[in-house]
Design a protein around this motif. Sequence first.
Motif, PDB file in Angstrom:
ATOM      1  N   THR A 106       0.843  -1.191   0.000  1.00 52.29           N
ATOM      2  CA  THR A 106       0.000   0.000   0.000  1.00 52.29           C
ATOM      3  C   THR A 106       0.875   1.237   0.000  1.00 52.29           C
ATOM      4  OG1 THR A 106      -1.775   1.195   1.140  1.00 52.29           O
ATOM      5  CG2 THR A 106      -0.176   0.050   2.534  1.00 52.29           C
ATOM      6  N   PHE A 107       0.285   2.361  -0.395  1.00 53.34           N
ATOM      7  CA  PHE A 107       0.976   3.644  -0.362  1.00 53.34           C
ATOM      8  C   PHE A 107       0.545   4.490   0.829  1.00 53.34           C
ATOM      9  CE2 PHE A 107       0.661   2.765  -5.044  1.00 53.34           C
ATOM     10  CZ  PHE A 107       1.996   2.481  -5.234  1.00 53.34           C
ATOM     11  N   GLU A 108      -0.371   3.994   1.647  1.00 50.63           N
ATOM     12  CA  GLU A 108      -0.933   4.798   2.732  1.00 50.63           C
ATOM     13  C   GLU A 108      -0.669   4.164   4.091  1.00 50.63           C
ATOM     14  OE1 GLU A 108      -4.867   6.383   2.117  1.00 50.63           O
ATOM     15  OE2 GLU A 108      -4.808   5.692   0.041  1.00 50.63           O
ATOM     16  N   LYS A 109      -0.148   4.967   5.018  1.00 52.83           N
ATOM     17  CA  LYS A 109       0.156   4.470   6.361  1.00 52.83           C
ATOM     18  C   LYS A 109      -1.094   4.008   7.090  1.00 52.83           C
ATOM     19  CE  LYS A 109       4.422   6.967   6.852  1.00 52.83           C
ATOM     20  NZ  LYS A 109       5.204   7.975   7.491  1.00 52.83           N
ATOM     21  N   ARG A 110      -2.215   4.722   6.915  1.00 51.52           N
ATOM     22  CA  ARG A 110      -3.443   4.316   7.602  1.00 51.52           C
ATOM     23  C   ARG A 110      -3.955   2.978   7.064  1.00 51.52           C
ATOM     24  NH1 ARG A 110      -7.901   4.818   4.789  1.00 51.52           N
ATOM     25  NH2 ARG A 110      -7.942   6.163   2.954  1.00 51.52           N
ATOM     26  N   VAL A 111      -3.736   2.720   5.786  1.00 54.39           N
ATOM     27  CA  VAL A 111      -4.139   1.439   5.204  1.00 54.39           C
ATOM     28  C   VAL A 111      -3.198   0.337   5.703  1.00 54.39           C
ATOM     29  CG1 VAL A 111      -4.475   0.161   3.062  1.00 54.39           C
ATOM     30  CG2 VAL A 111      -5.203   2.544   3.215  1.00 54.39           C
ATOM     31  N   HIS A 133       5.496   9.973  -0.569  1.00 48.37           N
ATOM     32  CA  HIS A 133       4.831   8.885   0.139  1.00 48.37           C
ATOM     33  C   HIS A 133       5.787   7.689   0.216  1.00 48.37           C
ATOM     34  CE1 HIS A 133       1.011  11.045  -0.081  1.00 48.37           C
ATOM     35  NE2 HIS A 133       1.399  11.383  -1.305  1.00 48.37           N
ATOM     36  N   ARG A 135       5.911   3.239  -0.308  1.00 44.50           N
ATOM     37  CA  ARG A 135       5.256   1.970  -0.650  1.00 44.50           C
ATOM     38  C   ARG A 135       5.604   1.002   0.469  1.00 44.50           C
ATOM     39  NH1 ARG A 135       4.707  -0.580  -6.463  1.00 44.50           N
ATOM     40  NH2 ARG A 135       3.238  -2.221  -5.929  1.00 44.50           N
TER      41      ARG A 135
END
Length: 143
Positions: A106-111, A133, A135
């Motif tokens: 994912t590219f998102e910390k929350r994900v 961002h 990965r």
Amino acid sequence: MAKSIEIEKLALSIETAESAELSARLGAALGERFGVRDETPFSILARGEDGALIGGVNGVIHWRWAYVRHLWVAESRRGQGLGARLMGEAERLARDRGCVGVYIDTFEKRVAAFYERLGFGRVGEIADFPPGHSRISLSKPFR
């Protein structure tokens, strides 16, 4: 005496016979070294009461690991547990197919935190990919 090597640049926007040949040759070399990839794609879809697509997960199983390529939940359905249910179904499918684990990025910390709540652990990160961002790669081996 060294022979001359010609470098040919091909268009990047189309699949060519040459690029397919490169893929096939690499696949054969990897198969000789690590065993047959035995790649099987999968998709799991969630539909609402009206039949509209509200979420889904897809990916591929290879070398006894399931790679989740995409997990998507409609904006209006987020925060209701659908993503966790879809990942649970992907995990069940992987176990039923004899996999030893699941991996995802994912590219998102929350994900990434969402996947960690599901039992995944971080196994790698590429900073500034995409720019600004990271990965984040995660895996969940089955015990």
